[in-house]
Design a protein around this motif. Sequence first.
Motif, PDB file in Angstrom:
ATOM      1  N   LEU A 146       0.840  -1.198   0.000  1.00 40.58           N
ATOM      2  CA  LEU A 146       0.000   0.000   0.000  1.00 40.58           C
ATOM      3  C   LEU A 146       0.877   1.252   0.000  1.00 40.58           C
ATOM      4  CD1 LEU A 146      -2.856   1.130   0.020  1.00 40.58           C
ATOM      5  CD2 LEU A 146      -2.782   1.103   2.520  1.00 40.58           C
ATOM      6  N   THR A 147       2.028   1.175   0.659  1.00 43.98           N
ATOM      7  CA  THR A 147       2.982   2.289   0.639  1.00 43.98           C
ATOM      8  C   THR A 147       3.452   2.560  -0.787  1.00 43.98           C
ATOM      9  OG1 THR A 147       3.740   1.774   2.883  1.00 43.98           O
ATOM     10  CG2 THR A 147       5.195   3.118   1.527  1.00 43.98           C
ATOM     11  N   ASP A 148       3.731   1.500  -1.543  1.00 45.65           N
ATOM     12  CA  ASP A 148       4.149   1.671  -2.939  1.00 45.65           C
ATOM     13  C   ASP A 148       3.046   2.321  -3.765  1.00 45.65           C
ATOM     14  OD1 ASP A 148       6.612   0.456  -2.396  1.00 45.65           O
ATOM     15  OD2 ASP A 148       5.837  -1.548  -2.833  1.00 45.65           O
ATOM     16  N   LEU A 149       1.790   1.925  -3.513  1.00 45.20           N
ATOM     17  CA  LEU A 149       0.675   2.511  -4.248  1.00 45.20           C
ATOM     18  C   LEU A 149       0.531   3.997  -3.924  1.00 45.20           C
ATOM     19  CD1 LEU A 149      -1.807   2.271  -6.076  1.00 45.20           C
ATOM     20  CD2 LEU A 149      -3.120   1.555  -4.060  1.00 45.20           C
ATOM     21  N   VAL A 150       0.622   4.353  -2.649  1.00 44.78           N
ATOM     22  CA  VAL A 150       0.510   5.755  -2.243  1.00 44.78           C
ATOM     23  C   VAL A 150       1.645   6.580  -2.863  1.00 44.78           C
ATOM     24  CG1 VAL A 150       0.620   7.345  -0.283  1.00 44.78           C
ATOM     25  CG2 VAL A 150      -0.746   5.250  -0.113  1.00 44.78           C
ATOM     26  N   ALA A 151       2.859   6.022  -2.869  1.00 44.40           N
ATOM     27  CA  ALA A 151       3.987   6.731  -3.470  1.00 44.40           C
ATOM     28  C   ALA A 151       3.752   6.962  -4.962  1.00 44.40           C
ATOM     29  CB  ALA A 151       5.279   5.940  -3.252  1.00 44.40           C
ATOM     30  N   ALA A 152       3.192   5.975  -5.657  1.00 45.72           N
ATOM     31  CA  ALA A 152       2.910   6.126  -7.087  1.00 45.72           C
ATOM     32  C   ALA A 152       1.874   7.226  -7.324  1.00 45.72           C
ATOM     33  CB  ALA A 152       2.429   4.797  -7.669  1.00 45.72           C
ATOM     34  N   ILE A 153       0.875   7.290  -6.451  1.00 46.14           N
ATOM     35  CA  ILE A 153      -0.144   8.338  -6.582  1.00 46.14           C
ATOM     36  C   ILE A 153       0.468   9.714  -6.345  1.00 46.14           C
ATOM     37  CG2 ILE A 153      -2.246   9.266  -5.526  1.00 46.14           C
ATOM     38  CD1 ILE A 153      -3.103   6.351  -5.032  1.00 46.14           C
ATOM     39  N   LEU A 154       1.303   9.829  -5.301  1.00 45.75           N
ATOM     40  CA  LEU A 154       1.937  11.115  -5.015  1.00 45.75           C
ATOM     41  C   LEU A 154       2.850  11.547  -6.161  1.00 45.75           C
ATOM     42  CD1 LEU A 154       2.825  10.688  -1.226  1.00 45.75           C
ATOM     43  CD2 LEU A 154       1.097  12.210  -2.199  1.00 45.75           C
ATOM     44  N   GLU A 155       3.557  10.597  -6.754  1.00 47.20           N
ATOM     45  CA  GLU A 155       4.427  10.940  -7.882  1.00 47.20           C
ATOM     46  C   GLU A 155       3.597  11.378  -9.087  1.00 47.20           C
ATOM     47  OE1 GLU A 155       6.974   7.567  -8.407  1.00 47.20           O
ATOM     48  OE2 GLU A 155       8.343   8.206  -6.807  1.00 47.20           O
ATOM     49  N   ALA A 156       2.412  10.771  -9.256  1.00 52.72           N
ATOM     50  CA  ALA A 156       1.519  11.199 -10.338  1.00 52.72           C
ATOM     51  C   ALA A 156       1.003  12.609 -10.090  1.00 52.72           C
ATOM     52  CB  ALA A 156       0.350  10.226 -10.469  1.00 52.72           C
ATOM     53  N   GLU A 157       1.017  13.053  -8.830  1.00 57.46           N
ATOM     54  CA  GLU A 157       0.578  14.405  -8.484  1.00 57.46           C
ATOM     55  C   GLU A 157       1.736  15.396  -8.464  1.00 57.46           C
ATOM     56  OE1 GLU A 157      -1.845  14.389  -4.964  1.00 57.46           O
ATOM     57  OE2 GLU A 157      -3.533  13.527  -6.069  1.00 57.46           O
ATOM     58  N   GLY A 158       2.935  14.946  -8.890  1.00 60.00           N
ATOM     59  CA  GLY A 158       4.055  15.865  -9.054  1.00 60.00           C
ATOM     60  C   GLY A 158       5.108  15.815  -7.963  1.00 60.00           C
ATOM     61  N   MET A 159       4.992  14.871  -7.021  1.00 61.17           N
ATOM     62  CA  MET A 159       5.986  14.747  -5.950  1.00 61.17           C
ATOM     63  C   MET A 159       7.077  13.763  -6.361  1.00 61.17           C
ATOM     64  SD  MET A 159       4.483  16.752  -3.721  1.00 61.17           S
ATOM     65  CE  MET A 159       5.359  16.466  -2.173  1.00 61.17           C
ATOM     66  N   ARG A 160       8.224  13.889  -5.718  1.00 57.55           N
ATOM     67  CA  ARG A 160       9.284  12.884  -5.822  1.00 57.55           C
ATOM     68  C   ARG A 160       9.358  12.187  -4.467  1.00 57.55           C
ATOM     69  NH1 ARG A 160      12.454  13.109 -10.296  1.00 57.55           N
ATOM     70  NH2 ARG A 160      14.089  11.913  -9.263  1.00 57.55           N
ATOM     71  N   CYS A 161       9.303  10.858  -4.479  1.00 60.60           N
ATOM     72  CA  CYS A 161       9.146  10.095  -3.233  1.00 60.60           C
ATOM     73  C   CYS A 161      10.333   9.181  -2.968  1.00 60.60           C
ATOM     74  CB  CYS A 161       7.872   9.252  -3.294  1.00 60.60           C
ATOM     75  SG  CYS A 161       6.351  10.205  -3.453  1.00 60.60           S
ATOM     76  N   GLU A 162      10.657   9.087  -1.689  1.00 58.43           N
ATOM     77  CA  GLU A 162      11.630   8.104  -1.204  1.00 58.43           C
ATOM     78  C   GLU A 162      10.890   7.181  -0.248  1.00 58.43           C
ATOM     79  OE1 GLU A 162      15.547   7.991   1.703  1.00 58.43           O
ATOM     80  OE2 GLU A 162      15.257   9.734   0.382  1.00 58.43           O
ATOM     81  N   VAL A 163      10.806   5.894  -0.605  1.00 54.61           N
ATOM     82  CA  VAL A 163      10.014   4.925   0.157  1.00 54.61           C
ATOM     83  C   VAL A 163      10.930   4.139   1.087  1.00 54.61           C
ATOM     84  CG1 VAL A 163       8.475   2.930   0.006  1.00 54.61           C
ATOM     85  CG2 VAL A 163       8.342   4.751  -1.716  1.00 54.61           C
ATOM     86  N   SER A 164      10.549   4.059   2.351  1.00 53.98           N
ATOM     87  CA  SER A 164      11.318   3.274   3.319  1.00 53.98           C
ATOM     88  C   SER A 164      11.154   1.793   3.025  1.00 53.98           C
ATOM     89  CB  SER A 164      10.837   3.565   4.747  1.00 53.98           C
ATOM     90  OG  SER A 164      11.001   4.930   5.073  1.00 53.98           O
ATOM     91  N   PRO A 165      12.172   0.977   3.282  1.00 52.98           N
ATOM     92  CA  PRO A 165      12.047  -0.469   3.058  1.00 52.98           C
ATOM     93  C   PRO A 165      11.090  -1.080   4.076  1.00 52.98           C
ATOM     94  CG  PRO A 165      14.116   0.040   4.170  1.00 52.98           C
ATOM     95  CD  PRO A 165      13.501   1.357   3.804  1.00 52.98           C
TER      96      PRO A 165
END
Length: 282
Positions: A146-165
Motif C-alpha cells: 500500500l505504501t508503494d501505491l501511495v507513493a505512485a499516486i503522489l508521484e503522479a501528483e508531481g511529488m518525488r518520493c523516497e520509500v522506506s524499506p
Amino acid sequence: MNIGDLVVMPLKSSPHVAIGRVTGNYTYLADEEGRDRRHVRPVQWLTVDVPRTVVKQDLLHSLGAFSTVCEISRNDAAWRLQRLAEDGTDPGARTAVSNTGKAPRPVPGDGDDEVLDSSQLDIDIERYAMDRITSRTIEVFAGHRLTDLVAAILEAEGMRCEVSPPGPDHGVDIVAGTGVLGLGAPRLVVQVKSEATAVGLPVVQQLLGAMTAQGADQGLLVAWGGITRQARQHLASQRFAIRIWEAGDVLDRLFRHYRGLPADIQADLPLKQVWTLVEEAG
C-alpha cells in the motif's frame, strides 16, 4: 421489525456504518414537516463509526441496497452485525448453522439460485462497485505494498518520493518533496497504515514527532481503516499540518491518476470507466 432487533445504517456522509438496536414500537409523527421522517422506530445506537473496510464483501453486498428499509438475513448477518457492534470485527459467516437454523448461503455469483435478501433485489451499483474495488485494492496492496501505491499516486501528483524499506519505519514510510531532487516545498512525511481497523492517537503523535525530526512542512497519514474519534479530535488542531487519507480518499486519487500509474499497478488492479444513466428520484 421487532423490539430487540439489530438495525444497520450505511452512512452517506462518511465511509462508515452505524449499528443499533430497536428499543420501542412504531410511531407516526403526523406533525413532522418532512414526510420521509414521519415513520419512526426508537433505536439505541451501539456504534456509529464502524469502517466499511472491516465488513467482508458478502455482507457489504447486502448493505448496498437502494431500499430505505430491508431485511438482511443471508450469510449469518445478524450474528456478524452483533460482533461488529461489540468489537468492530466481521468474523464472516459461521460454517455450521446460522441464526435462521440453515447453513449460511453464498452471495450471488457463486452458483447459488436461492431467494435473495430483500436488500439484494435493488442494488446501488455505484456503492457495490466501490466496495468491490476497495476489497480488491487492499487484497492486492496489503501491507507494505500500500505504501508503494501511495507513493505512485503522489508521484503522479508531481511529488518525488523516497520509500522506506519494509520493517520498522519509526513513523516514516515515505518522504516526499517537489523539484528535481525532491527537496522543494511542500516537504511531506507520510505514514501508511493498511489495517482494516481504525488507527488511534499514538499513530498521530508518532507522525507529528517524525515531522519535527525530518523538518517536514506537512504530514500525511494514510489510514485505510480510518482513525478513531480521539485521534480525529486531536487532529482538529492540526488541520494545516496533517491530512488524513482513508480508503475512499486513496481510491479517489487513484481514479484521478489511474492512466498515469505504473503498468504493474494497472495490471494488479485492472479498472475501466463505465458510464451509466442516473435514474431520477421519485
